[in-house]
Write a protein that holds these residues in place. Structure first.
Motif, PDB file in Angstrom:
ATOM      1  N   CYS A  34       9.453  -9.230   1.121  1.00  0.00           N
ATOM      2  CA  CYS A  34       8.033  -7.905   0.499  1.00  0.00           C
ATOM      3  C   CYS A  34       7.975  -6.920   1.928  1.00  0.00           C
ATOM      4  O   CYS A  34       7.380  -5.911   1.071  1.00  0.00           O
ATOM      5  CB  CYS A  34       6.798  -9.191   0.355  1.00  0.00           C
ATOM      6  SG  CYS A  34       7.663 -10.202  -1.173  1.00  0.00           S
ATOM      7  N   THR A  35       8.416  -7.067   2.714  1.00  0.00           N
ATOM      8  CA  THR A  35       7.707  -5.563   3.703  1.00  0.00           C
ATOM      9  C   THR A  35       8.660  -4.982   3.589  1.00  0.00           C
ATOM     10  O   THR A  35       8.329  -3.772   3.422  1.00  0.00           O
ATOM     11  CB  THR A  35       8.460  -6.244   5.177  1.00  0.00           C
ATOM     12  OG1 THR A  35       9.935  -6.362   5.536  1.00  0.00           O
ATOM     13  CG2 THR A  35       7.602  -7.650   6.039  1.00  0.00           C
ATOM     14  N   ARG A  36       9.888  -4.793   2.840  1.00  0.00           N
ATOM     15  CA  ARG A  36      10.865  -3.701   2.616  1.00  0.00           C
ATOM     16  C   ARG A  36       9.878  -3.018   1.497  1.00  0.00           C
ATOM     17  O   ARG A  36      10.453  -1.122   1.089  1.00  0.00           O
ATOM     18  CB  ARG A  36      11.900  -4.461   2.501  1.00  0.00           C
ATOM     19  CG  ARG A  36      12.046  -4.795   1.055  1.00  0.00           C
ATOM     20  CD  ARG A  36      13.481  -5.128   1.079  1.00  0.00           C
ATOM     21  NE  ARG A  36      13.878  -6.428   0.283  1.00  0.00           N
ATOM     22  CZ  ARG A  36      14.566  -6.244  -1.368  1.00  0.00           C
ATOM     23  NH1 ARG A  36      14.466  -4.859  -1.280  1.00  0.00           N
ATOM     24  NH2 ARG A  36      14.606  -7.480  -2.078  1.00  0.00           N
TER      25      ARG A  36
ATOM     26  N   ILE B 214       6.899  -2.942   0.931  1.00  0.00           N
ATOM     27  CA  ILE B 214       6.021  -1.679   1.083  1.00  0.00           C
ATOM     28  C   ILE B 214       5.537  -0.653   1.908  1.00  0.00           C
ATOM     29  O   ILE B 214       5.446   0.281   1.250  1.00  0.00           O
ATOM     30  CB  ILE B 214       4.756  -3.055   2.237  1.00  0.00           C
ATOM     31  CG1 ILE B 214       4.519  -3.979   1.497  1.00  0.00           C
ATOM     32  CG2 ILE B 214       3.677  -1.959   3.433  1.00  0.00           C
ATOM     33  CD1 ILE B 214       3.927  -4.864   2.707  1.00  0.00           C
ATOM     34  N   VAL B 215       6.571  -0.634   3.145  1.00  0.00           N
ATOM     35  CA  VAL B 215       7.157   0.461   3.924  1.00  0.00           C
ATOM     36  C   VAL B 215       7.765   1.827   2.714  1.00  0.00           C
ATOM     37  O   VAL B 215       7.733   3.031   2.835  1.00  0.00           O
ATOM     38  CB  VAL B 215       8.379   0.571   4.834  1.00  0.00           C
ATOM     39  CG1 VAL B 215       7.510  -0.685   6.190  1.00  0.00           C
ATOM     40  CG2 VAL B 215       9.669  -0.516   4.551  1.00  0.00           C
ATOM     41  N   ALA B 216       8.751   0.855   1.220  1.00  0.00           N
ATOM     42  CA  ALA B 216       9.492   1.865   0.588  1.00  0.00           C
ATOM     43  C   ALA B 216       8.238   2.555   0.011  1.00  0.00           C
ATOM     44  O   ALA B 216       8.654   4.019  -0.701  1.00  0.00           O
ATOM     45  CB  ALA B 216       9.960   1.307  -0.399  1.00  0.00           C
ATOM     46  N   VAL B 217       6.706   2.345   0.368  1.00  0.00           N
ATOM     47  CA  VAL B 217       5.952   3.222  -0.346  1.00  0.00           C
ATOM     48  C   VAL B 217       4.667   4.530   0.452  1.00  0.00           C
ATOM     49  O   VAL B 217       4.593   4.327   1.111  1.00  0.00           O
ATOM     50  CB  VAL B 217       4.356   2.888  -0.950  1.00  0.00           C
ATOM     51  CG1 VAL B 217       3.979   3.649  -1.338  1.00  0.00           C
ATOM     52  CG2 VAL B 217       5.019   1.577  -2.441  1.00  0.00           C
TER      53      VAL B 217
ATOM     54  N   LEU C 237       2.028  -8.962  10.230  1.00  0.00           N
ATOM     55  CA  LEU C 237       3.248  -9.086   9.088  1.00  0.00           C
ATOM     56  C   LEU C 237       4.332  -8.140   8.460  1.00  0.00           C
ATOM     57  O   LEU C 237       5.617  -8.564   9.042  1.00  0.00           O
ATOM     58  CB  LEU C 237       2.452  -9.511   7.626  1.00  0.00           C
ATOM     59  CG  LEU C 237       1.488 -11.387   7.694  1.00  0.00           C
ATOM     60  CD1 LEU C 237       1.010 -11.406   6.376  1.00  0.00           C
ATOM     61  CD2 LEU C 237       2.526 -12.318   8.795  1.00  0.00           C
ATOM     62  N   VAL C 238       4.048  -7.132   8.597  1.00  0.00           N
ATOM     63  CA  VAL C 238       4.577  -5.822   8.418  1.00  0.00           C
ATOM     64  C   VAL C 238       5.600  -5.773  10.050  1.00  0.00           C
ATOM     65  O   VAL C 238       6.683  -5.858   9.574  1.00  0.00           O
ATOM     66  CB  VAL C 238       4.423  -4.636   8.126  1.00  0.00           C
ATOM     67  CG1 VAL C 238       5.372  -3.549   8.155  1.00  0.00           C
ATOM     68  CG2 VAL C 238       3.409  -5.080   6.280  1.00  0.00           C
ATOM     69  N   CYS C 239       4.948  -5.886  10.540  1.00  0.00           N
ATOM     70  CA  CYS C 239       5.700  -5.633  11.946  1.00  0.00           C
ATOM     71  C   CYS C 239       7.163  -6.954  12.180  1.00  0.00           C
ATOM     72  O   CYS C 239       7.839  -6.506  12.790  1.00  0.00           O
ATOM     73  CB  CYS C 239       4.416  -5.298  13.545  1.00  0.00           C
ATOM     74  SG  CYS C 239       3.962  -3.658  13.763  1.00  0.00           S
TER      75      CYS C 239
ATOM     76  N   SER D   9       8.674   1.576  11.193  1.00  0.00           N
ATOM     77  CA  SER D   9       7.998   2.192  10.276  1.00  0.00           C
ATOM     78  C   SER D   9       6.681   1.836  11.028  1.00  0.00           C
ATOM     79  O   SER D   9       6.326   3.150  10.925  1.00  0.00           O
ATOM     80  CB  SER D   9       8.042   1.548   8.954  1.00  0.00           C
ATOM     81  OG  SER D   9       9.522   1.313   8.546  1.00  0.00           O
ATOM     82  N   VAL D  10       5.936   1.015  11.207  1.00  0.00           N
ATOM     83  CA  VAL D  10       4.412   1.077  11.657  1.00  0.00           C
ATOM     84  C   VAL D  10       4.734   1.829  12.344  1.00  0.00           C
ATOM     85  O   VAL D  10       3.651   2.475  12.790  1.00  0.00           O
ATOM     86  CB  VAL D  10       3.630  -0.207  12.438  1.00  0.00           C
ATOM     87  CG1 VAL D  10       3.047  -0.319  12.677  1.00  0.00           C
ATOM     88  CG2 VAL D  10       4.085  -1.710  10.730  1.00  0.00           C
TER      89      VAL D  10
END
Length: 220
Positions: free
Chosen positions: A119-121, A123-126, A160-162, A168-169
């Motif tokens: 799901c991280t992708r 999020i970073v796509a927005v 979690l994104v990291c 991206s972060v």
């Protein structure tokens, strides 16, 4: 009237009224399966004026669906990340969104990430979503419970994104924001939040280059 409309919506109500006598009613809890995903998504995308209350109810309901679901595949089929995560991220881009709404939004995003790191992708796509989450750490008011809860939830999301998208972060200024948060608030937050924040810093430091302009301030 927004609450009335929400509760009377046949495809989205999770309480049903059973008449016991002409002047009284009794509410009974209905099955989660009665929730219509399209209606849920519609309310998530609202937020102007009085509809903010409906957005908050929809967010709480989504959190409950994700948390209580005993079948991940079925849950993701009814509330697919490809449509729901962008909607959640866009709430963080709403400058008028109150902390209470943002905290529940971050919680819902966390539940998605807990289920699937893929799901991280989404999020970073927005564009701007990760940056907006980092920014919340800069304006946290630890004397306010909701603001503190929001900041701690944002830290969890960033952690979690990291795991998949540390770059991206880092590009969103996450390292500086998290380090400042630890410096200013580290002694006032829960230990598990501090541990998550340090995990974020550890992953982001691996993305830093010797020529990065933020290196001196980060070292300090």
């Amino acid at each position: 009237h927004f609450y009335k409309r929400f509760l009377e919506c046949e495809s989205f109500v999770w309480w049903t009224r059973e008449k016991t006598d002409p002047g009284e009613g009794q509410f009974q809890e209905a099955s989660m399966g009665e929730v219509d995903p399209e209606t849920l998504l519609e309310w998530l995308q609202s937020g102007a004026g009085e509809e903010r209350d409906m957005q908050l109810i929809a967010l709480e309901q989504l959190c409950m669906l994700l948390l209580m679901s005993d079948n991940v595949d079925r849950c993701f089929e009814s509330c697919p990340p490809r449509t729901f995560l962008p909607a959640l991220c866009r709430i963080f881009l709403d400058c008028a969104a109150p902390d209470q709404v943002l905290e529940v939004t971050a919680r819902a995003i966390t539940y998605y990430l807990d289920v699937s790191a893929e799901c991280t992708r989404r999020i970073v796509a927005v564009e701007g979503a990760v940056k907006a989450m980092c920014t919340r750490l800069e304006v946290v008011d630890l004397t306010n419970r909701t603001s503190r809860d929001l900041a701690e939830q944002c830290i969890k999301v960033l952690e979690l994104v990291c795991t998949r998208e540390a770059g991206s972060v880092f590009e969103a200024g996450g390292l500086t924001c998290v380090l400042t948060f630890i410096k200013d608030s580290g002694s006032l937050i829960h230990k598990d939040t501090l541990h998550s924040a340090m995990s974020v810093v550890s992953r982001l430091c691996s993305k830093m280059e010797p020529q990065d302009t933020c290196l001196p301030s980060c070292v300090e």
